[in-house]
Structures are given as C-alpha cells and as structure tokens.
Design a protein around this motif. Sequence first.
Motif, PDB file in Angstrom:
ATOM      1  N   LYS A 217       0.832  -1.210   0.000  1.00  9.77           N
ATOM      2  CA  LYS A 217       0.000   0.000   0.000  1.00  9.77           C
ATOM      3  C   LYS A 217       0.861   1.253   0.000  1.00  9.77           C
ATOM      4  O   LYS A 217       0.590   2.207  -0.722  1.00  9.77           O
ATOM      5  N   GLU A 218       1.895   1.248   0.817  1.00  9.45           N
ATOM      6  CA  GLU A 218       2.761   2.416   0.953  1.00  9.45           C
ATOM      7  C   GLU A 218       3.541   2.714  -0.321  1.00  9.45           C
ATOM      8  O   GLU A 218       3.746   3.865  -0.682  1.00  9.45           O
ATOM      9  N   HIS A 219       3.987   1.679  -1.035  1.00  3.67           N
ATOM     10  CA  HIS A 219       4.807   1.855  -2.231  1.00  3.67           C
ATOM     11  C   HIS A 219       4.032   1.641  -3.531  1.00  3.67           C
ATOM     12  O   HIS A 219       4.624   1.518  -4.600  1.00  3.67           O
ATOM     13  N   LYS A 220       2.705   1.563  -3.429  1.00  6.29           N
ATOM     14  CA  LYS A 220       1.796   1.490  -4.582  1.00  6.29           C
ATOM     15  C   LYS A 220       2.031   0.270  -5.479  1.00  6.29           C
ATOM     16  O   LYS A 220       2.119   0.377  -6.692  1.00  6.29           O
ATOM     17  N   TYR A 221       2.152  -0.893  -4.841  1.00  4.90           N
ATOM     18  CA  TYR A 221       2.194  -2.153  -5.581  1.00  4.90           C
ATOM     19  C   TYR A 221       0.816  -2.788  -5.485  1.00  4.90           C
ATOM     20  O   TYR A 221       0.154  -2.707  -4.449  1.00  4.90           O
ATOM     21  N   ASN A 222       0.360  -3.412  -6.570  1.00  7.60           N
ATOM     22  CA  ASN A 222      -0.971  -4.009  -6.593  1.00  7.60           C
ATOM     23  C   ASN A 222      -1.010  -5.380  -5.932  1.00  7.60           C
ATOM     24  O   ASN A 222      -1.918  -5.690  -5.173  1.00  7.60           O
ATOM     25  N   THR A 223      -0.053  -6.203  -6.258  1.00  8.01           N
ATOM     26  CA  THR A 223      -0.062  -7.569  -5.745  1.00  8.01           C
ATOM     27  C   THR A 223       1.367  -8.091  -5.675  1.00  8.01           C
ATOM     28  O   THR A 223       2.315  -7.372  -5.961  1.00  8.01           O
ATOM     29  N   TYR A 224       1.502  -9.357  -5.335  1.00  4.36           N
ATOM     30  CA  TYR A 224       2.812  -9.995  -5.232  1.00  4.36           C
ATOM     31  C   TYR A 224       2.655 -11.487  -5.488  1.00  4.36           C
ATOM     32  O   TYR A 224       1.552 -12.027  -5.447  1.00  4.36           O
ATOM     33  N   LYS A 225       3.770 -12.125  -5.768  1.00  7.43           N
ATOM     34  CA  LYS A 225       3.776 -13.577  -5.896  1.00  7.43           C
ATOM     35  C   LYS A 225       5.025 -14.101  -5.195  1.00  7.43           C
ATOM     36  O   LYS A 225       6.052 -13.429  -5.133  1.00  7.43           O
TER      37      LYS A 225
ATOM     38  N   ALA B 108      14.228 -17.807  16.633  1.00 12.13           N
ATOM     39  CA  ALA B 108      13.499 -18.397  15.513  1.00 12.13           C
ATOM     40  C   ALA B 108      13.373 -17.323  14.442  1.00 12.13           C
ATOM     41  O   ALA B 108      13.068 -16.161  14.739  1.00 12.13           O
ATOM     42  N   ILE B 109      13.621 -17.688  13.199  1.00 12.50           N
ATOM     43  CA  ILE B 109      13.547 -16.743  12.083  1.00 12.50           C
ATOM     44  C   ILE B 109      12.616 -17.329  11.024  1.00 12.50           C
ATOM     45  O   ILE B 109      12.787 -18.465  10.595  1.00 12.50           O
ATOM     46  N   TYR B 110      11.643 -16.523  10.622  1.00 11.16           N
ATOM     47  CA  TYR B 110      10.697 -16.905   9.572  1.00 11.16           C
ATOM     48  C   TYR B 110      10.958 -15.959   8.406  1.00 11.16           C
ATOM     49  O   TYR B 110      10.951 -14.741   8.576  1.00 11.16           O
ATOM     50  N   MET B 111      11.229 -16.496   7.203  1.00 13.89           N
ATOM     51  CA  MET B 111      11.609 -15.678   6.055  1.00 13.89           C
ATOM     52  C   MET B 111      10.686 -15.932   4.888  1.00 13.89           C
ATOM     53  O   MET B 111      10.332 -17.062   4.600  1.00 13.89           O
ATOM     54  N   SER B 112      10.303 -14.829   4.215  1.00 11.46           N
ATOM     55  CA  SER B 112       9.443 -14.905   3.037  1.00 11.46           C
ATOM     56  C   SER B 112      10.107 -14.106   1.915  1.00 11.46           C
ATOM     57  O   SER B 112      10.646 -13.024   2.152  1.00 11.46           O
ATOM     58  N   HIS B 113      10.068 -14.637   0.677  1.00 14.51           N
ATOM     59  CA  HIS B 113      10.695 -14.000  -0.486  1.00 14.51           C
ATOM     60  C   HIS B 113       9.629 -13.836  -1.560  1.00 14.51           C
ATOM     61  O   HIS B 113       9.092 -14.822  -2.065  1.00 14.51           O
ATOM     62  N   VAL B 114       9.316 -12.569  -1.936  1.00 12.08           N
ATOM     63  CA  VAL B 114       8.234 -12.302  -2.875  1.00 12.08           C
ATOM     64  C   VAL B 114       8.673 -11.354  -3.985  1.00 12.08           C
ATOM     65  O   VAL B 114       9.608 -10.582  -3.829  1.00 12.08           O
ATOM     66  N   LYS B 115       7.963 -11.439  -5.098  1.00 11.85           N
ATOM     67  CA  LYS B 115       8.132 -10.528  -6.245  1.00 11.85           C
ATOM     68  C   LYS B 115       6.916  -9.627  -6.275  1.00 11.85           C
ATOM     69  O   LYS B 115       5.778 -10.091  -6.275  1.00 11.85           O
ATOM     70  N   LEU B 116       7.130  -8.321  -6.310  1.00 11.49           N
ATOM     71  CA  LEU B 116       6.047  -7.340  -6.312  1.00 11.49           C
ATOM     72  C   LEU B 116       5.625  -7.010  -7.725  1.00 11.49           C
ATOM     73  O   LEU B 116       6.437  -6.981  -8.642  1.00 11.49           O
ATOM     74  N   VAL B 117       4.320  -6.745  -7.905  1.00 11.41           N
ATOM     75  CA  VAL B 117       3.776  -6.429  -9.222  1.00 11.41           C
ATOM     76  C   VAL B 117       2.981  -5.137  -9.113  1.00 11.41           C
ATOM     77  O   VAL B 117       2.151  -4.990  -8.230  1.00 11.41           O
ATOM     78  N   ARG B 118       3.205  -4.221 -10.037  1.00 13.90           N
ATOM     79  CA  ARG B 118       2.472  -2.940 -10.050  1.00 13.90           C
ATOM     80  C   ARG B 118       1.190  -3.083 -10.822  1.00 13.90           C
ATOM     81  O   ARG B 118       0.984  -3.789 -11.694  1.00 13.90           O
TER      82      ARG B 118
END
Length: 138
Positions: free
Chosen positions: A101-109, A128-138
């Motif tokens: 929302k802050e950087h104006k991306y529509n969705t991610y995968k 404990a470390i939980y890590m997520s790796h996503v690609k942002l889409v405008r």
Amino acid sequence: MKKIFIISVVLMLGAGLFAQGITGHGGSEDYGDVENYEANKLKTEIIIPKDFHSTDSSASVRIEFMPMHDELRIYYECMNVTYERGQAMNAVLECLDDFCKEHKYNTYKYLKEDKESFKKDDKGRRKAIYMSHVKLVR
C-alpha cells in the motif's frame, strides 16, 4: 572465397554498430547512465516497519527491498520459546500488505516457499527466524 570473407566482415561491422546503439555507447539515443545502472542494480534497502503486527514483545521484522528487481525478503525474528508459526506468518503478511500500500504495488507472488530457521545469537539465546521472499507487481 574472397566474396564470402568480405560479406562476413561487413555483417560483423554492421552488428557491432547496431550493438553500440543499443548499449548507449556511440549511439544517438540516450539509454541512461550505465555506471548509475550498475550501482543501483544490486542496491538493497533495509526497512524496519513501525508496526510489526505481532503481540510477541521479543519479535522484530526486517524488510530487504531490492527496487531494481521489485523483490522483497521479509524476516520475522523472535525468541525460540515464544515462536508460533501462525503468528509469524500473519505478521509477515500484514507487513507485506502495508509495504504494498505504501509503495503502490498491486499484488505480489512468492518466489520461494517460506522458510524457518532456528539459530543462536551472539549472546547464546535461541532465536526463531521466519523468512518470506516475494516478487512485487504494479
């Protein structure tokens, strides 16, 4: 034989001139500053969100944003004894939605499955470390 050699030399020169125009070196078109591109290609911004969306007092969230590739890595870290996978997952999703929302991306995968790891910090406490790796889409 001489004709084939001359034709191949002319084709190589033509390809060389064409390639110079594409890279911006020697061409009339401006494709940007190559040095600036190389400097920003591997640039990673580290962002610490204000709201972690977690009730765990030992939790922290760190976002690594690669603007050139529109990729995010989000790390949720807390003490091992207070770690709950569901809470970590919800916190990461909420921080991801806030970032979009802050950087104006529509969705991610997702580029990779989320990972969990358990390590000791420099003081010998188990984290404990939980890590997520996503690609942002405008």
